[in-house]
Structures are given as C-alpha cells and as structure tokens.
Design an enzyme around this catalytic site. Structure first.
Site, PDB file in Angstrom:
ATOM      1  N   HIS A  70      37.550  31.588 -11.666  1.00  0.00           N
ATOM      2  CA  HIS A  70      37.258  30.140 -11.487  1.00  0.00           C
ATOM      3  C   HIS A  70      35.801  29.934 -12.050  1.00  0.00           C
ATOM      4  O   HIS A  70      35.176  30.917 -11.714  1.00  0.00           O
ATOM      5  CB  HIS A  70      37.871  29.521 -10.363  1.00  0.00           C
ATOM      6  CG  HIS A  70      37.167  29.705  -9.217  1.00  0.00           C
ATOM      7  ND1 HIS A  70      37.449  29.055  -7.936  1.00  0.00           N
ATOM      8  CD2 HIS A  70      36.225  30.738  -8.781  1.00  0.00           C
ATOM      9  CE1 HIS A  70      36.664  29.506  -6.946  1.00  0.00           C
ATOM     10  NE2 HIS A  70      36.103  30.568  -7.533  1.00  0.00           N
ATOM     11  N   GLU A  71      35.389  28.747 -12.142  1.00  0.00           N
ATOM     12  CA  GLU A  71      33.921  28.313 -12.315  1.00  0.00           C
ATOM     13  C   GLU A  71      33.370  29.153 -13.498  1.00  0.00           C
ATOM     14  O   GLU A  71      32.255  29.379 -13.588  1.00  0.00           O
ATOM     15  CB  GLU A  71      33.262  28.467 -11.109  1.00  0.00           C
ATOM     16  CG  GLU A  71      33.434  27.379 -10.182  1.00  0.00           C
ATOM     17  CD  GLU A  71      32.606  26.190 -10.616  1.00  0.00           C
ATOM     18  OE1 GLU A  71      31.875  26.073 -11.574  1.00  0.00           O
ATOM     19  OE2 GLU A  71      32.981  25.108 -10.059  1.00  0.00           O
ATOM     20  N   GLY A  72      34.362  29.598 -14.428  1.00  0.00           N
ATOM     21  CA  GLY A  72      33.801  30.385 -15.642  1.00  0.00           C
ATOM     22  C   GLY A  72      34.104  31.742 -15.489  1.00  0.00           C
ATOM     23  O   GLY A  72      33.726  32.358 -14.476  1.00  0.00           O
ATOM     24  N   ARG A 117      27.934  27.453  -8.636  1.00  0.00           N
ATOM     25  CA  ARG A 117      28.310  28.894  -9.207  1.00  0.00           C
ATOM     26  C   ARG A 117      27.784  29.851  -8.261  1.00  0.00           C
ATOM     27  O   ARG A 117      28.002  30.692  -7.850  1.00  0.00           O
ATOM     28  CB  ARG A 117      27.710  29.172 -10.572  1.00  0.00           C
ATOM     29  CG  ARG A 117      28.720  28.650 -11.663  1.00  0.00           C
ATOM     30  CD  ARG A 117      28.438  28.796 -13.170  1.00  0.00           C
ATOM     31  NE  ARG A 117      29.364  28.446 -13.869  1.00  0.00           N
ATOM     32  CZ  ARG A 117      29.152  28.198 -15.451  1.00  0.00           C
ATOM     33  NH1 ARG A 117      28.294  28.712 -15.961  1.00  0.00           N
ATOM     34  NH2 ARG A 117      30.320  27.973 -15.999  1.00  0.00           N
ATOM     35  N   GLN A 155      30.676  33.666 -18.283  1.00  0.00           N
ATOM     36  CA  GLN A 155      29.348  34.330 -17.845  1.00  0.00           C
ATOM     37  C   GLN A 155      28.618  35.125 -18.398  1.00  0.00           C
ATOM     38  O   GLN A 155      27.241  34.852 -18.713  1.00  0.00           O
ATOM     39  CB  GLN A 155      29.540  34.856 -16.225  1.00  0.00           C
ATOM     40  CG  GLN A 155      30.303  34.102 -15.503  1.00  0.00           C
ATOM     41  CD  GLN A 155      29.704  32.625 -15.115  1.00  0.00           C
ATOM     42  OE1 GLN A 155      28.286  32.545 -14.969  1.00  0.00           O
ATOM     43  NE2 GLN A 155      30.577  31.651 -14.780  1.00  0.00           N
TER      44      GLN A 155
END
Lengths: 603, 603
Positions: free
Chosen positions: B455-457, B311, B462
């Site tokens: 992406h990546e949450g 992240r 978040q």
C-alpha cells in the site's frame, strides 16, 4: 508444471534409462506417464478443491476425536486408493517399484494442489523405516498396513523441551514386565512422556496410527543416559493390534494433549501427545505399550536412515508451493491490465492499459519465481535420481551417488524453504492488494511455506550439518565429489559461446566456495568456523542452484518458447542471484566474529 | 524501544534544540517525555491487549453496520482522548504544536502494540490535507472535527481497475444542479463510482466519516479527461453536515459494497465503497454529494501534498512491527534453553542446556533484526526531523531539507517494508516451531507487515519514483544533497580508528551508487534505465541505512551495554548487509536486459 516436470525427467535426467535396470524393467516412459497422469488428475480433482477448506476449517478436537473437513477425508482417501503410499515398494507388497525420482515427481502434484492434506509422506517414511530396521513381524503388522493405507504413520521425535536438541528427550521406556522380551511384535516396553509437533498425531483418516517414538531406556540406576547414545526407537500404535495386524479393540495410552494452531499448513493436525499419562489405561498397568525397533541405543540411527528422503521431500514441498504461487501470479499478470509502457508509447492515457506482464519489474518478479521454483525442482529431482542410483546403481556409482546426496541434502531441504518462500512473497507482490486478500490463493501459499525453514531441521541445523559435518567428512570427499560433478557441467558448457560466460562465473563461484570453506576451518576452531554457518549455507545453495540451471540450460533448446524461457531464467539466476554469494562468503572467509562476540546484555 | 527512541531523539537528533524555535518554544525535553509516556502507557494498556482480538475477530458487516471488537473501540477512544490526532496542530485548534519528529516517535508505540487498530494516521492525514488545501469552511466543518476525533477520515484513490495507475480512475463528479457553486461547504458535485482498498471506509468508531475522493469532472462532451490532469478532489461525508459541522441526519449515498478479507492488518476494516449507486438516495437526486477541494484538475497535487508524511508513517509502522518481533524473539531467546555450546564445552550432555541466545546463529538472527529495526527507526525519525526543518527552519535549510526528504521518502517507505518484514521472519525462526503457532505474537507481526510493501505505492512504484524521478530532478540536485549529507558523516567518522574502515566502505558504496545511477541513464532511454529499478531501490536503501548506522554509531559510547550493542549492530550491517549492494548495483550498472527482453510466451 507438468511440462517442466516432463522436460526435467526425460530431456534432462533421462529417467527412461532406469528401465534398463532389473528393478524397473517392467516400466517404460508410458508407465511413468500413466502414474503422473493419475496423480495430476487426483490432485486437481480432490486436493485443489480441498486446500482452502483445510485452511479455513482447521483441525479441531471435540474431546474425543480430531475433526477434519469432509473434503480432507476425500482427498486422503483418493491418495490411498491411488496406490502411491507403496509406489516405490516391491510388486510383492502391492507396490509399483517406481524409481524414487518418478515417485517424487508424481507426489509433487499433491504438494502443489494441497501441501497440507493428508501428510502421506509421513506414512510412507514411517513404513520405509520399518522395512529397513523392523523385524519381519513388525513389517507385516505395521509397515504393510501403512502401504495399503489401513494405518497411517507419525514420527515422534521432539518434546516440548527438546526440539533441535534431540539428546535432551526425556520420554522413558521401561520393559513391560514378564514376557516383555518374547512379544511377537518385538521387545515390549511401557512409555511415558510428552511428544511435541507431532504431525498427524491424531485423526480418523485411517483405522490406526503407528507412532514411531524416540525414547530412553533407563540404566540400572533408573536414570536416563544423557546424549543421543541413550535413545531407542519404539512402535507405539494408537490401537493395539494382534500378530496379524487386526485391531484388538484395546486403546493404547496415547492421548491427545492439544492441537497446535498454526500459521499455515493447516490440513495436517499438529499435536502434543501424552504417552502413558493414564488417560487410557491398558492391560492393567500404566504406560503406553511400545515395541522396540532395532537395538537399544540405536534409535537415532534408524530415524536418520529415512532423513535424506524426508528432507528432499520437504524441499520438494517448498518448491511446489512456490510453483503454485508462480502459476497463480503468472496467470494474474497475463490477465490484469494496469498502467502503460515506460517511455513515449506509454504517455498517451487514451490508450488502453496493458497487462502487467508487460512491465519489466513484473517480469523480474516472475523470472525470479521461475528461477527459484524450476531451479529448486531440478535439484529435488536430481537428488531423487541420486537416491535411485544409490539403491540400484553399480557399486562404485552407488557409492558416489550416496556421497553426493549427503552433501546436497541440506541444500535440497533448506534452499527451496528459503527461496520458494520468497517466490511466494513475490507472487503476492505481483497481485498487489488482491494478493493480500484471501480471495486469491497466494497468501495461503506464503503462510504454508513458512513452515519449511523450521521443521525437519531448522535452517540453522542444516547449516551446521553442512559446514560442520558434510564438508569435512572423509577428508572433504563429499565436497570433492560435488566439485567434480559441477566441473563436468562447466566443461560441457564452455564450448557453447552463449553459456561460456556463465560457465566461467560458476567455476569462479566454486572456487570461492572452496576457498571460504578452507578459510572457515583454517584455525580448526569449530566455534569460529561455524559462527557464519547460515551465510555459508545460503551461498552454497546459490552455487548449487546455479549449477543446476547451467546443466538444465545445456539440455534446453533455443527454438521453443519453453527453451528460451529456461535460458532466460538461467541468465537471470546468474546475473541477479549468483552474485549474492560474494556478500555471504565474505563473512565466512573472514571468520567474521560480529555474531560470535555479541554479548547478551548488549541487545 | 523506549530507550532506543530516547537515545535517537536526544543523543542523536538533539531534538531539544527545536524548542529554540518559536513554534516549539513552550516545549521542553520534559513535555516531549510526557507525551511519550502517555502514548507508551495507552499503547500498553489499550492497544496491546486488543491486537490479537482484532486479528481473530476481523471486521464483519451485518448488512447495516461494520462490527469491530469492543477492545478495538476502546483502543480507538483512548487514542482520541490522548489528543494525538491534533498533536502537530496549533494550540488555537486544540493542538499540541509538537514537532513532527516527536509526534512520530510518540505514535510509534501504537504501531508496535497494535498497528492495525484505529487507523488514526488516515484521519490526521485527511485533516492535514484540508488544512493545506481546503477552504476555511471545509477546515472548520471537516478538519477540525477530525482533530477532535468526532469524525474520522479516509483517502479514496484506488478503484478496482485502477490501483497503481491512478490516471485510469473512472469515478465521475458532476455539478449538482442549481446553486452547486454557492454551497458554503464548497462547489457541490454528485459522484458516481467505485473505490477499492479504502481503509476505515466504514465503521462506527466516530460520528461521521470524511471521505477524500479522487474523481474526474467530465468535459463539455460528457467524457472524462484521460490521464492525471483530469483528476479533482472531493470531500464526501458519510453523513451530511451543516455549516457548523452538525449532522443533518441525511445519509449520503456512500454504500459499503464489501469488506476485504486480509492476510493481516485486520484491525482496520478495508472496504470497497460504492459512491452514488442509489442505495441511499439523498436530497431528491442520484449520486453521492461531494464538495470540491481546490481547483478542478488539481486533485492529485493535493493528495501528494500529504504523501511524504504518509509514506514515512508507513515505513515507521513497518519498523515498529519489526520492533515488536525483535523484542518478542529477544525475550524468547533469553528464556528458552536448547542445545549446548559448539566445541568441547558443549559435548557433555549431562550439562544443562543453555539459553538459545548463546548460539552464534541465534545472535545473528537477533543482530540482523536489531540492525534492520533500529536502522529503520533512525531513518524514519531522521525524515521526520527533516519535515520539521522544512516547516520551521531557515529558508535555505528548509529548502535543503525538503530536497533531501524528497530523495529519502521512497526509501523511508520501502526499506522497512522489506527488511522489517524479514526481521519478522527471523523472529519466527528464533522461536522455532513455537513461532509458527498463534500462541506467540510473531506470526501476526509477519502477516501484518506484509501489507507495507503494497500500500501507499508498491515497491515497484517507489523504485520508479526514485530512479525515474527523484535522482534526475533538478539536474540531480537531490542526489548531490544526499551525497553531501553522507559525506559529512563520513568525514566525522574517519578520525575514529574503529569507525574508519566503515567510513571508507560507505564512501565506496556511495561512489558505486553514483556510478550505477549514471550508468543506468547513460543511454537516456527510460525503458533501459528503469528495467532494474527495484534492485536500485534496494541498493540505495542499504546505502542509506549504512549511513544512518554510521551516524548513530558516532553518537554511541563504547562503555555502556546499549552503546556496545549499537556499535555491534552497526558492524553487523556493514559486514553482513552492505556488501549485498554489489549484486544489486551490478545489474543496474550493466543495464541488464534479462527482464526487459523476457517474452511473455517464454514463461
């Protein structure tokens, strides 16, 4: 958006009352609806299917011709056949004598379905300018042909070295020898220069292209007059025409130098044009043949005549791109199962997933879009209604409308360009990873919409216009007219217990805006006042949209789903959006000099 | 950005002090510089020239192979040869034992020059996970091959029906018959399912692809365990390997179902993969062969192990795209003449035009970019430095660092994704019409960067992580740790007369944030607390970046141009940006229910 449009036109703006005026006397709610029906259908049948194709197969030049997809031609043809190019014109010209507000509403369907298809707004605007400033012959030969779609129009202002700074254009126009003053089409000149960012600058969608070109006539010393006072306006047709508007077969010396390859808005070829470079020598001399419109040195005045409507139309285009994204993401959010509710109910993974519209944050993204899009749409239609008032109202009302319109135009152009772009970004976000792919339409909306903060006067230019000119003109009369209009809404809202807090907040916001305006100009130094013109523009815009929402809420019931939705969007705007003005106005009020004093070498 | 990086690493973070620790004892400022030099050069020579090509010639599938441009292959090869894949690993593994903060700084050059080229971060992350959770054989056969670039890695989490909601994955893993438990590469399973959004899911940049796949092992009743507790982790190589990591020549049953056609970030092929659908039958049975990593049901724990670094890396990528746009627009603004100064000096149109960097509004757009980009960069490096502290600091310091890192990770990921995207939009705006064309790089930066909020949450995920988990965990210990760190900066800034007002404002902001956090949770109802989680995330982010800027300003002189520039950017952030938190926090504090109570049918 059709239901929202109908609501805004009838329940809110009560446009039917316009039919009491002579110009619109043959119209009725039914004739307005028929126009909207037709446009909605054509947009659905011809524009929507062509929109992605126009993006993927962007315009290309084979050395002779600019090639567009067949579906773009079909969409353009359908628009021409609808008669919308002349929608606002007199019946005598084959027009529909539609009010501007209905014309804009009808055109909004095309903007939503395929904003970059056809660029007909340019043709209408070009012809409108000629109707206001051209000679009868110029109107007959050029404008009338544009209204029937035989010719299409362009506006040639920018040059590679002169975009925002029009006073620096270098295109020259010199009298075209003997008899130049006696040409039936107007004083004849030869033009030489380069024009950049010309939308629809070359194509084969119509028989001919009517370029309206800003250029400078050299003084007796052969030099161009510096500044905007030296600018004149010319009609430069791609193909020369006779006094009846028939093509003579002579190609004028306007050459496509190149197509710009854009991020979006690809349906409209955007061009660099060379005028009079010798590619198409015509009538035995060099230079592109052009016919002057209006007096020498008054070219910009003519151009600005049509700027208000063009800017509202740009804003409306931004709004409708926002609407396209909003509807797509709403549809997606209703159909996409993902995750479970927050709290105990959502803990059980054996329960099926819920549609994402059940998640508060997705609703936030949808409500934000709704508040931006429908708020922007209200403003665009309100402005269009002011245009009608200016043209057909009683003298005093017409004067007031004109003043208010002057104030609101920079907002009508800039606010949707910024916030309906943000709406498009939220539409992508609602779609998650799918929104980032070209399998869904929202990424194109976002790319298309990014243009709107740039063309027809950038954000920065709109901000200077607003804070540097509009709020100070006539001793602040424009700002006072706006304040009166906003206060009228506040007065009507105060008795409603549920709208009362919003009305009070708007009153406070208006007061903040006035105070910041005064503080900005307190030293009378333009450099200081204007250093934070864009934050001022942003705050001004949010206040205006809050006003629109409160006024729309006053016209909304609390029983129907749609009415509840409008009240919720109004609340959302007041609670989540309007408070942003504090941050924007703080730097204006303090005449914050961070940007002004920043030195180039410090970056 | 090199000068800024050097300043942040040395003058601000004093990374040289890390060389006092055993793990970094062989390093020095010189060895760090050498790594940065090498990466900067490779990025300039191999990545920058390949960046547009990778965008224009997006990955395509010829039915057998995924085809990328030759320049993308060259860039990837150059990266592998640099040794950066193993930069943080032990010398014994051929690594450089670089601190994470230096590794991140070095990798930033690649992100700026071509963020979508190679996707090496995935390979490093994949291998790092195996080093933490794999068996010695899995490490030797897979991770070690990744560190030398023979194999590349992926992370296969999402499925078409399960993106943000990982508990709903449906990929099944069943023991692979007799001897399945005795495979030297780990317990052997057969996997069947579909994985979506798999970056680098298929290509020929390396000899083999190591997929790390989340899947569920059915219970005795043959059904999958609902929820995240049922998830296990598997290594699924594209080509099967022997115990030494040599390819056996057997193709595993992992088939490319399709490439996703993305808005940007096109250098990395993004794929839908079918596992075990029978396209490549292997070893006489159906299903893709996979080796379990760690215990059954603990797959997500393994994945989350590497999430923090991933992240931060996503955030850093967003920052460096911002940096690319900032530098491009700064360069343009210095060279582009347009317009004249506001005020009397600018009235004379005979004077030449000035570079647009002289206009306050252009400086505003550049200062905003600078404050977003360098503030985001400071945060990314600060977090990377915390990773080093966590790994090599004294136990108490390591624990504190870990706690602070947990708090900051959602911000390090989300804040640059939002604001460096805004920086990219401003870079377009500075370019005017030119920025909207593909003749300039800024439109691609903007498209590329739009991915990072997804992406990546996603942003929403978040925000839930921050307000729903991080600020409440351990009785609020994380938030207190953050407050201590921020207060330490405030204390140091208060004695400086010029920083004192900023320090006071930050103290107030911190107090507002604490109060809003408490108010959000005052009723203890998660649904209410989290209804405005994204505005909370946004405000939290702005407070953190203000803190970064104040801390950076403390390390900046007032004599050099660069120092003055940093002080100006700090002031800009405090005056123009930080006040935005009032609007965001108001809805959090009031537990505003506009979004929560909005009904689906009201839209």
């Amino acid at each position: 958006m059709r239901a929202t449009l109908d609501f805004l036109l009838h329940d809110w703006l009560r446009v039917e009352s316009l039919t009491a005026r002579a110009r619109f006397a043959d119209h009725s709610r039914e004739t307005f609806a028929a126009v909207l029906d037709t446009c909605e259908r054509i947009a659905r049948e011809k524009f929507a299917p062509a929109n992605r194709t126009a993006d993927v197969e962007e315009p290309r030049f084979d050395g002779e011709r600019v090639i567009l997809p067949a579906s773009s031609h079909a969409a353009s043809r359908a628009y021409v056949e609808s008669g919308m190019l002349a929608a606002a014109q007199d019946y005598a010209l084959g027009g529909l004598q539609l009010p501007c507000v209905v014309e804009m509403a009808a055109n909004s369907f095309f903007a939503q379905a395929g904003v970059g298809l056809g660029g007909h707004m340019l043709t209408t605007g070009n012809a409108n300018l000629l109707m206001a400033h051209g000679t009868p012959a110029q109107q007959r030969v050029f404008a009338h042909q544009e209204f029937v779609g035989r010719f299409f129009g362009t506006m040639c202002l920018s040059e590679p070295q002169a975009g925002s700074s029009l006073s620096d254009i270098a295109t020259r126009a010199e009298p075209d020898g003997a008899g130049a003053d006696d040409d039936p089409l107007g004083p004849r000149y030869r033009l030489r220069g380069h024009k950049m960012w010309i939308s629809n600058g070359d194509h084969e969608l119509a028989e001919n292209i009517v370029h309206l070109v800003l250029a400078k006539i050299p003084g007796p010393d052969g030099r161009l007059v510096p500044g905007v006072r030296g600018i004149s306006l010319f009609i430069v047709p791609k193909w020369l025409v006779d006094e009846e508007g028939a093509l003579t077969g002579e190609r004028n010396d306007v050459a496509l130098a190149g197509l710009n390859h854009k991020l979006g808005y690809r349906g409209i070829p955007n061009t660099l044009l060379n005028f009079g470079e010798g590619r198409y020598p015509v009538r035995g001399a060099s230079g592109a043949i052009g016919y002057r419109v209006g007096a020498p040195g008054e070219g910009l005045k003519g151009m600005f005549h049509m700027m208000n409507e063009a800017r509202i139309a740009v804003g409306l285009g931004a709004v409708m791109l926002g609407a396209a994204g909003y509807e797509a993401s709403l549809d997606y959010a209703r159909g996409r199962p993902q995750g479970r509710p927050i709290g105990p109910a959502g803990k059980d993974a054996r329960q099926p997933q819920v549609p994402i519209i059940r998640h508060a944050d997705v609703r936030r993204m949808l409500l934000a879009q709704k508040s931006y899009v429908e708020g922007g749409l209200a403003l665009a239609l309100y402005c269009a209604r002011l245009v009608d008032e200016q043209h057909t109202g009683e003298p005093a009302a017409a004067r007031d409308a004109a003043r208010l319109l002057e104030m609101l135009t920079p907002i009508a152009k800039s606010w949707p360009s910024e916030w309906c772009l943000e709406a498009n970004s939220l539409a992508i976000q609602v779609h998650g990873g799918y929104g980032y792919t070209r399998d869904y339409p929202v990424e194109q909306h976002w790319r298309d919409n990014r243009l709107n903060m740039i063309h027809e006067g950038t954000h920065g230019i709109q901000a200077l216009d607003l804070l540097g000119r509009k709020v100070t003109m006539d001793g602040g009369a424009g700002l006072m007219a706006l304040a009166r209009a906003v206060n009228a809404t506040i007065e009507r809202a105060l008795p409603d217990a549920r709208l009362q807090p919003l009305a009070s907040r708007l009153a406070q916001a208006l007061q903040q805006l006035g105070a910041a305006t005064k503080a900005a100009w307190a030293t009378g130094v333009p450099e200081e006042a204007l250093a934070n013109a864009v934050p001022y523009l942003q705050a001004f815009g949010h206040v205006v949209i809050a006003w629109m929402w409160l006024d729309v809420a006053l016209a909304s019931d609390r029983d129907s789903d749609a009415g509840q939705g409008r009240h919720a969007a109004c609340r959302f705007f007041f609670r989540h959006e309007l408070p942003r003005i504090d941050a924007w106005l703080a730097v204006v009020r303090d005449r914050d000099d961070t940007c002004l004093t920043m030195q180039e070498e410090w970056f």
